[in-house]
Design a protein around this motif. Structure first.
Motif, PDB file in Angstrom:
ATOM      1  N   UNK A 280       0.855  -1.175   0.000  1.00  0.00           N
ATOM      2  CA  UNK A 280       0.000   0.000   0.000  1.00  0.00           C
ATOM      3  C   UNK A 280       0.898   1.234   0.000  1.00  0.00           C
ATOM      4  N   UNK A 281       0.465   2.284  -0.699  1.00  0.00           N
ATOM      5  CA  UNK A 281       1.311   3.470  -0.775  1.00  0.00           C
ATOM      6  C   UNK A 281       0.541   4.712  -0.329  1.00  0.00           C
ATOM      7  N   UNK A 282       1.251   5.601   0.344  1.00  0.00           N
ATOM      8  CA  UNK A 282       0.676   6.909   0.629  1.00  0.00           C
ATOM      9  C   UNK A 282       0.499   7.662  -0.684  1.00  0.00           C
ATOM     10  N   UNK A 283      -0.544   8.473  -0.825  1.00  0.00           N
ATOM     11  CA  UNK A 283      -0.808   9.163  -2.091  1.00  0.00           C
ATOM     12  C   UNK A 283       0.356  10.058  -2.508  1.00  0.00           C
ATOM     13  N   UNK A 284       0.681  10.024  -3.797  1.00  0.00           N
ATOM     14  CA  UNK A 284       1.767  10.860  -4.317  1.00  0.00           C
ATOM     15  C   UNK A 284       1.473  12.335  -4.116  1.00  0.00           C
ATOM     16  N   UNK A 285       0.184  12.711  -4.103  1.00  0.00           N
ATOM     17  CA  UNK A 285      -0.179  14.124  -3.966  1.00  0.00           C
ATOM     18  C   UNK A 285       0.292  14.712  -2.641  1.00  0.00           C
ATOM     19  N   UNK A 286       0.449  13.863  -1.605  1.00  0.00           N
ATOM     20  CA  UNK A 286       0.898  14.370  -0.319  1.00  0.00           C
ATOM     21  C   UNK A 286       2.304  14.971  -0.412  1.00  0.00           C
ATOM     22  N   UNK A 287       3.080  14.511  -1.383  1.00  0.00           N
ATOM     23  CA  UNK A 287       4.497  14.861  -1.434  1.00  0.00           C
ATOM     24  C   UNK A 287       4.828  15.794  -2.598  1.00  0.00           C
TER      25      UNK A 287
ATOM     26  N   UNK B 254      -2.263  20.760  13.346  1.00  0.00           N
ATOM     27  CA  UNK B 254      -3.206  19.869  12.696  1.00  0.00           C
ATOM     28  C   UNK B 254      -3.789  20.401  11.405  1.00  0.00           C
ATOM     29  N   UNK B 255      -4.224  21.672  11.333  1.00  0.00           N
ATOM     30  CA  UNK B 255      -4.807  22.176  10.082  1.00  0.00           C
ATOM     31  C   UNK B 255      -3.857  22.060   8.889  1.00  0.00           C
ATOM     32  N   UNK B 256      -2.573  22.355   9.095  1.00  0.00           N
ATOM     33  CA  UNK B 256      -1.630  22.249   7.982  1.00  0.00           C
ATOM     34  C   UNK B 256      -1.459  20.798   7.547  1.00  0.00           C
ATOM     35  N   UNK B 257      -1.378  19.881   8.503  1.00  0.00           N
ATOM     36  CA  UNK B 257      -1.228  18.470   8.157  1.00  0.00           C
ATOM     37  C   UNK B 257      -2.461  17.964   7.417  1.00  0.00           C
ATOM     38  N   UNK B 258      -3.638  18.395   7.861  1.00  0.00           N
ATOM     39  CA  UNK B 258      -4.864  17.966   7.182  1.00  0.00           C
ATOM     40  C   UNK B 258      -4.955  18.556   5.783  1.00  0.00           C
ATOM     41  N   UNK B 259      -4.426  19.740   5.589  1.00  0.00           N
ATOM     42  CA  UNK B 259      -4.421  20.325   4.240  1.00  0.00           C
ATOM     43  C   UNK B 259      -3.566  19.484   3.305  1.00  0.00           C
ATOM     44  N   UNK B 260      -2.424  19.030   3.786  1.00  0.00           N
ATOM     45  CA  UNK B 260      -1.536  18.204   2.954  1.00  0.00           C
ATOM     46  C   UNK B 260      -2.209  16.882   2.603  1.00  0.00           C
ATOM     47  N   UNK B 261      -2.821  16.239   3.587  1.00  0.00           N
ATOM     48  CA  UNK B 261      -3.406  14.924   3.347  1.00  0.00           C
ATOM     49  C   UNK B 261      -4.771  14.998   2.680  1.00  0.00           C
ATOM     50  N   UNK B 262      -5.241  16.231   2.370  1.00  0.00           N
ATOM     51  CA  UNK B 262      -6.507  16.415   1.656  1.00  0.00           C
ATOM     52  C   UNK B 262      -6.296  16.930   0.237  1.00  0.00           C
TER      53      UNK B 262
ATOM     54  N   UNK C 270       4.041  10.946  10.439  1.00  0.00           N
ATOM     55  CA  UNK C 270       3.200  12.024  10.966  1.00  0.00           C
ATOM     56  C   UNK C 270       2.019  12.305  10.040  1.00  0.00           C
ATOM     57  N   UNK C 271       2.260  12.316   8.737  1.00  0.00           N
ATOM     58  CA  UNK C 271       1.162  12.530   7.799  1.00  0.00           C
ATOM     59  C   UNK C 271       0.144  11.404   7.870  1.00  0.00           C
ATOM     60  N   UNK C 272       0.629  10.160   7.978  1.00  0.00           N
ATOM     61  CA  UNK C 272      -0.304   9.042   8.076  1.00  0.00           C
ATOM     62  C   UNK C 272      -1.137   9.159   9.350  1.00  0.00           C
ATOM     63  N   UNK C 273      -0.504   9.498  10.460  1.00  0.00           N
ATOM     64  CA  UNK C 273      -1.244   9.650  11.714  1.00  0.00           C
ATOM     65  C   UNK C 273      -2.277  10.768  11.611  1.00  0.00           C
ATOM     66  N   UNK C 274      -1.904  11.878  10.978  1.00  0.00           N
ATOM     67  CA  UNK C 274      -2.845  12.991  10.818  1.00  0.00           C
ATOM     68  C   UNK C 274      -4.012  12.578   9.929  1.00  0.00           C
ATOM     69  N   UNK C 275      -3.736  11.865   8.849  1.00  0.00           N
ATOM     70  CA  UNK C 275      -4.797  11.420   7.947  1.00  0.00           C
ATOM     71  C   UNK C 275      -5.766  10.475   8.659  1.00  0.00           C
TER      72      UNK C 275
END
Length: 268
Positions: free
Chosen positions: A2-9, A30-38, A75-80
């Protein structure tokens, strides 16, 4: 894998050089992390990750670009996954940890579940590699608890005691209210041998027999999995459905991980 979405990076990422920075980001940013993972829908991650975690093996290997630090990916996975700011704490071992293999107590190299003294042990654990002793990944052992139930079926009385006879899990935490739970509780199992050993004299004969049988099963032929963290690869497991153990390494081996515990409640 399974891979984290390329868009996150694909855009700016937080700089998280230390595990403490990861905890601070999850708590305060949290808001910045959620923006990245969205940045884009994560349908494949959603479907693949939970299919693996809910499957018989109870764990998943999650890929991400190998040039990205494990601190950032974890950290991004945990935030997502929805880790709230109040979920970041240092109570009874804390939620975001820098794990150095072989340091301090060694029970992490034997089969155990995480957070046994917590009111509700964390549901998931995410592991990422910070440094390694060599080019070959050192795996984390993951053993589905359902396989242990199957291995213990020949003694129904002992298995029933493992599932239903409560033990105190905060003997070493006298400042906290005592917490009672069974070893193979169907919803939230708990097992770490150093916490169980001093309690053997207070066990019923059936539970004492069950503990011996459980130890024999853990030392025997019950099959387990060996997922490994590596650059570009996280390991995540369901702490309510598997036991796990680290590799047999000395404290100077150089293996260091970030561990993020997700879900659960440490104290009341």
């Amino acid at each position: 894998m399974i891979r984290l979405p390329a868009s996150w990076f694909e855009g700016p990422l937080p700089e998280l050089p230390t595990v403490a920075d990861c905890a601070a980001a999850l708590r305060d940013d949290g808001p910045r992390l959620r923006e990245i993972t969205s940045r884009a829908p994560a349908r494949e991650l959603e479907e693949g990750l939970f299919a693996a975690l809910d499957g018989e093996a109870g764990h998943a290997v999650v890929g991400y670009p190998s040039h990205v630090p494990a601190t950032v990916a974890a950290t991004l996975l945990a935030a997502w996954l929805g880790m709230p700011a109040e979920g970041v704490h240092e109570d009874v071992g804390g939620t975001v940890s820098h794990v150095v293999s072989g340091v301090g107590h060694r029970h992490d190299q034997a089969w155990h579940t995480d957070s046994t003294p917590w009111l509700l042990p964390n549901r998931y654990s995410v592991l990422g590699l910070l440094s390694a002793p060599g080019p070959h990944p050192e795996p984390t052992g993951v053993l589905p608890i359902r396989r242990l139930h199957t291995a213990l079926l020949d003694d129904p009385e002992a298995l029933a005691a493992l599932r239903g006879e409560a033990l105190p899990w905060r003997v070493n935490f006298p400042h906290l209210p005592q917490l009672w739970g069974s070893i193979l509780d169907p919803a939230v199992p708990r097992w770490v041998r150093p916490a169980v050993d001093p309690l053997r004299e207070r066990m019923s004969p059936a539970l004492a027999r069950g503990v011996l049988q459980l130890e024999a099963a853990l030392a025997g032929a019950v099959p387990w999995c060996e997922p490994a963290t590596a650059p570009g690869r996280l390991v995540m497991f369901d702490n309510h459905r598997v036991m796990h153990r680290g590799p047999l390494l000395e404290q100077d081996s150089g293996r260091e991980l970030i561990r993020i515990k997700i879900g659960g409640r440490a104290v009341g």
